[in-house]
Design a protein around this motif. Structure first.
Motif, PDB file in Angstrom:
ATOM      1  N   ASP A   8       0.703  -1.250  -0.131  1.00 22.21           N
ATOM      2  CA  ASP A   8       0.028   0.168   0.070  1.00 22.21           C
ATOM      3  C   ASP A   8       0.812   1.342   0.019  1.00 22.21           C
ATOM      4  OD1 ASP A   8      -2.220  -1.644   0.051  1.00 22.21           O
ATOM      5  OD2 ASP A   8      -2.488  -1.566   2.174  1.00 22.21           O
ATOM      6  N   SER A   9       1.866   1.147   0.874  1.00 23.11           N
ATOM      7  CA  SER A   9       2.782   2.511   0.866  1.00 23.11           C
ATOM      8  C   SER A   9       3.403   2.696  -0.553  1.00 23.11           C
ATOM      9  CB  SER A   9       3.648   2.479   2.050  1.00 23.11           C
ATOM     10  OG  SER A   9       4.659   1.286   1.849  1.00 23.11           O
ATOM     11  N   LEU A  10       4.019   1.644  -1.047  1.00 25.67           N
ATOM     12  CA  LEU A  10       4.692   1.476  -2.385  1.00 25.67           C
ATOM     13  C   LEU A  10       3.883   2.109  -3.255  1.00 25.67           C
ATOM     14  CD1 LEU A  10       6.650  -1.631  -2.114  1.00 25.67           C
ATOM     15  CD2 LEU A  10       7.645   0.493  -1.911  1.00 25.67           C
ATOM     16  N   GLN A  11       2.548   1.622  -3.406  1.00 24.42           N
ATOM     17  CA  GLN A  11       1.527   2.092  -4.658  1.00 24.42           C
ATOM     18  C   GLN A  11       1.248   3.712  -4.400  1.00 24.42           C
ATOM     19  OE1 GLN A  11      -1.431  -1.366  -4.967  1.00 24.42           O
ATOM     20  NE2 GLN A  11      -0.798  -1.026  -6.995  1.00 24.42           N
ATOM     21  N   THR A  12       1.378   4.238  -3.230  1.00 23.24           N
ATOM     22  CA  THR A  12       1.176   5.579  -3.393  1.00 23.24           C
ATOM     23  C   THR A  12       2.316   6.476  -3.948  1.00 23.24           C
ATOM     24  OG1 THR A  12       2.713   5.991  -1.261  1.00 23.24           O
ATOM     25  CG2 THR A  12       0.283   5.761  -1.019  1.00 23.24           C
ATOM     26  N   LYS A  13       3.608   5.550  -4.467  1.00 20.64           N
ATOM     27  CA  LYS A  13       4.466   6.101  -5.108  1.00 20.64           C
ATOM     28  C   LYS A  13       4.588   5.806  -6.471  1.00 20.64           C
ATOM     29  CE  LYS A  13       7.055   7.407  -1.545  1.00 20.64           C
ATOM     30  NZ  LYS A  13       7.286   8.765  -1.183  1.00 20.64           N
ATOM     31  N   ILE A  14       3.972   4.540  -6.939  1.00 24.29           N
ATOM     32  CA  ILE A  14       3.957   3.915  -8.218  1.00 24.29           C
ATOM     33  C   ILE A  14       2.724   3.236  -8.285  1.00 24.29           C
ATOM     34  CG2 ILE A  14       5.048   2.509  -9.869  1.00 24.29           C
ATOM     35  CD1 ILE A  14       7.843   2.761  -8.658  1.00 24.29           C
ATOM     36  N   LYS A  15       1.805   3.863  -9.081  1.00 26.38           N
ATOM     37  CA  LYS A  15       0.406   3.197  -9.050  1.00 26.38           C
ATOM     38  C   LYS A  15       0.299   1.701  -9.599  1.00 26.38           C
ATOM     39  CE  LYS A  15      -0.941   7.325  -7.741  1.00 26.38           C
ATOM     40  NZ  LYS A  15      -0.876   7.360  -6.259  1.00 26.38           N
ATOM     41  N   SER A  16       0.891   1.489 -10.721  1.00 27.12           N
ATOM     42  CA  SER A  16       0.794   0.304 -11.310  1.00 27.12           C
ATOM     43  C   SER A  16       1.788  -0.784 -10.726  1.00 27.12           C
ATOM     44  CB  SER A  16       1.313   0.347 -12.813  1.00 27.12           C
ATOM     45  OG  SER A  16       1.541  -0.978 -13.331  1.00 27.12           O
ATOM     46  N   LYS A  17       1.386  -2.020 -10.483  1.00 27.11           N
ATOM     47  CA  LYS A  17       1.909  -3.148  -9.642  1.00 27.11           C
ATOM     48  C   LYS A  17       3.029  -3.835 -10.664  1.00 27.11           C
ATOM     49  CE  LYS A  17      -1.671  -4.602  -6.450  1.00 27.11           C
ATOM     50  NZ  LYS A  17      -2.763  -5.753  -5.990  1.00 27.11           N
ATOM     51  N   TYR A  18       2.494  -3.841 -11.796  1.00 23.44           N
ATOM     52  CA  TYR A  18       3.482  -4.363 -12.835  1.00 23.44           C
ATOM     53  C   TYR A  18       4.592  -3.343 -12.886  1.00 23.44           C
ATOM     54  CZ  TYR A  18       5.425  -5.425 -17.398  1.00 23.44           C
ATOM     55  OH  TYR A  18       6.228  -5.931 -18.480  1.00 23.44           O
ATOM     56  N   SER A  19       4.465  -2.152 -12.846  1.00 30.28           N
ATOM     57  CA  SER A  19       5.679  -1.100 -12.981  1.00 30.28           C
ATOM     58  C   SER A  19       6.480  -1.133 -11.771  1.00 30.28           C
ATOM     59  CB  SER A  19       5.189   0.321 -13.186  1.00 30.28           C
ATOM     60  OG  SER A  19       4.471   0.471 -14.394  1.00 30.28           O
ATOM     61  N   LEU A  20       5.932  -1.432 -10.715  1.00 28.58           N
ATOM     62  CA  LEU A  20       6.644  -1.715  -9.571  1.00 28.58           C
ATOM     63  C   LEU A  20       7.471  -2.700  -9.334  1.00 28.58           C
ATOM     64  CD1 LEU A  20       6.655  -0.492  -6.376  1.00 28.58           C
ATOM     65  CD2 LEU A  20       4.839  -2.106  -5.758  1.00 28.58           C
ATOM     66  N   VAL A  21       6.881  -3.928  -9.770  1.00 26.93           N
ATOM     67  CA  VAL A  21       7.597  -5.049  -9.781  1.00 26.93           C
ATOM     68  C   VAL A  21       8.917  -5.030 -10.910  1.00 26.93           C
ATOM     69  CG1 VAL A  21       7.607  -7.628 -10.718  1.00 26.93           C
ATOM     70  CG2 VAL A  21       5.928  -6.740  -9.319  1.00 26.93           C
ATOM     71  N   GLU A  54      14.100   1.605  -1.438  1.00 23.44           N
ATOM     72  CA  GLU A  54      14.587   2.628  -2.184  1.00 23.44           C
ATOM     73  C   GLU A  54      13.431   3.719  -2.763  1.00 23.44           C
ATOM     74  OE1 GLU A  54      19.187   1.447  -3.363  1.00 23.44           O
ATOM     75  OE2 GLU A  54      17.382   1.445  -4.751  1.00 23.44           O
ATOM     76  N   ILE A  55      12.417   2.716  -3.289  1.00 24.78           N
ATOM     77  CA  ILE A  55      11.492   3.141  -3.997  1.00 24.78           C
ATOM     78  C   ILE A  55      10.540   3.823  -2.950  1.00 24.78           C
ATOM     79  CG2 ILE A  55       9.212   2.690  -5.027  1.00 24.78           C
ATOM     80  CD1 ILE A  55      10.614   0.212  -6.567  1.00 24.78           C
ATOM     81  N   GLU A  56      10.173   3.384  -1.719  1.00 26.47           N
ATOM     82  CA  GLU A  56       9.452   3.918  -0.697  1.00 26.47           C
ATOM     83  C   GLU A  56       9.941   5.445  -0.307  1.00 26.47           C
ATOM     84  OE1 GLU A  56       7.095   2.480   3.199  1.00 26.47           O
ATOM     85  OE2 GLU A  56       9.392   2.274   3.378  1.00 26.47           O
ATOM     86  N   ALA A  57      11.538   5.300  -0.255  1.00 17.57           N
ATOM     87  CA  ALA A  57      12.229   6.717   0.108  1.00 17.57           C
ATOM     88  C   ALA A  57      12.066   7.831  -0.864  1.00 17.57           C
ATOM     89  CB  ALA A  57      13.393   6.379   0.559  1.00 17.57           C
ATOM     90  N   GLY A  58      11.618   7.228  -2.082  1.00 16.14           N
ATOM     91  CA  GLY A  58      11.603   8.417  -3.346  1.00 16.14           C
ATOM     92  C   GLY A  58      13.092   8.374  -3.973  1.00 16.14           C
ATOM     93  N   LYS A  59      13.627   7.530  -3.723  1.00 17.29           N
ATOM     94  CA  LYS A  59      15.048   7.423  -4.428  1.00 17.29           C
ATOM     95  C   LYS A  59      14.755   6.990  -5.765  1.00 17.29           C
ATOM     96  CE  LYS A  59      17.495   9.243  -0.849  1.00 17.29           C
ATOM     97  NZ  LYS A  59      18.064  10.201  -0.574  1.00 17.29           N
ATOM     98  N   LEU A  60      13.875   5.945  -6.086  1.00 17.33           N
ATOM     99  CA  LEU A  60      13.686   5.504  -7.364  1.00 17.33           C
ATOM    100  C   LEU A  60      12.341   5.883  -7.830  1.00 17.33           C
ATOM    101  CD1 LEU A  60      14.927   1.906  -7.191  1.00 17.33           C
ATOM    102  CD2 LEU A  60      15.945   3.790  -8.335  1.00 17.33           C
ATOM    103  N   TYR A  61      12.071   6.276  -9.200  1.00 15.55           N
ATOM    104  CA  TYR A  61      10.768   6.505  -9.747  1.00 15.55           C
ATOM    105  C   TYR A  61      10.762   6.221 -11.227  1.00 15.55           C
ATOM    106  CZ  TYR A  61      13.381  10.711 -10.633  1.00 15.55           C
ATOM    107  OH  TYR A  61      14.553  11.673 -11.218  1.00 15.55           O
ATOM    108  N   ILE A  62       9.691   6.363 -11.630  1.00 17.71           N
ATOM    109  CA  ILE A  62       9.549   6.095 -13.159  1.00 17.71           C
ATOM    110  C   ILE A  62       9.223   7.290 -13.935  1.00 17.71           C
ATOM    111  CG2 ILE A  62       8.294   4.887 -14.879  1.00 17.71           C
ATOM    112  CD1 ILE A  62       7.763   2.803 -13.241  1.00 17.71           C
ATOM    113  N   LYS A  63      10.209   7.987 -14.724  1.00 17.17           N
ATOM    114  CA  LYS A  63       9.953   9.227 -15.552  1.00 17.17           C
ATOM    115  C   LYS A  63       8.595   8.815 -16.307  1.00 17.17           C
ATOM    116  CE  LYS A  63      14.461  10.610 -15.928  1.00 17.17           C
ATOM    117  NZ  LYS A  63      15.717  10.991 -16.705  1.00 17.17           N
ATOM    118  N   LYS A  64       8.017  10.029 -16.562  1.00 19.47           N
ATOM    119  CA  LYS A  64       6.591   9.913 -17.470  1.00 19.47           C
ATOM    120  C   LYS A  64       7.144  10.798 -18.810  1.00 19.47           C
ATOM    121  CE  LYS A  64       3.581   9.482 -13.990  1.00 19.47           C
ATOM    122  NZ  LYS A  64       2.101   9.517 -13.413  1.00 19.47           N
TER     123      LYS A  64
END
Length: 64
Positions: A8-21, A54-64
């Motif tokens: 749940d906390s990870l999906q606040t950063k990245i919406k798609s489970k596929y992209s998160l994985v 790292e994703i939860e800390a906001g260090k990793l993200y997906i560019k749009k």
């Protein structure tokens, strides 16, 4: 057994489970080669766990 960080906390950063994985798997592969972690004192000892932290800390993200 609870996973940290939670999905749940990870999906606040990245919406798609596929992209998160996909992002966490790629980063885990990088960490297995370099072990250059972007967060200080990670809780997890495994590469995927470190990538998720790292994703939860906001260090990793997906560019749009």
């Amino acid at each position: 057994m609870m996973l940290e960080p939670s999905i749940d906390s990870l999906q606040t950063k990245i919406k798609s489970k596929y992209s998160l994985v996909t992002l966490s798997a790629r980063r885990a592969r990088e960490l297995s080669e370099t072990n250059d972690v972007l967060v200080e004192h990670p809780k997890s000892h495994k590469f995927v766990g470190k990538a998720l932290e790292e994703i939860e800390a906001g260090k990793l993200y997906i560019k749009k």
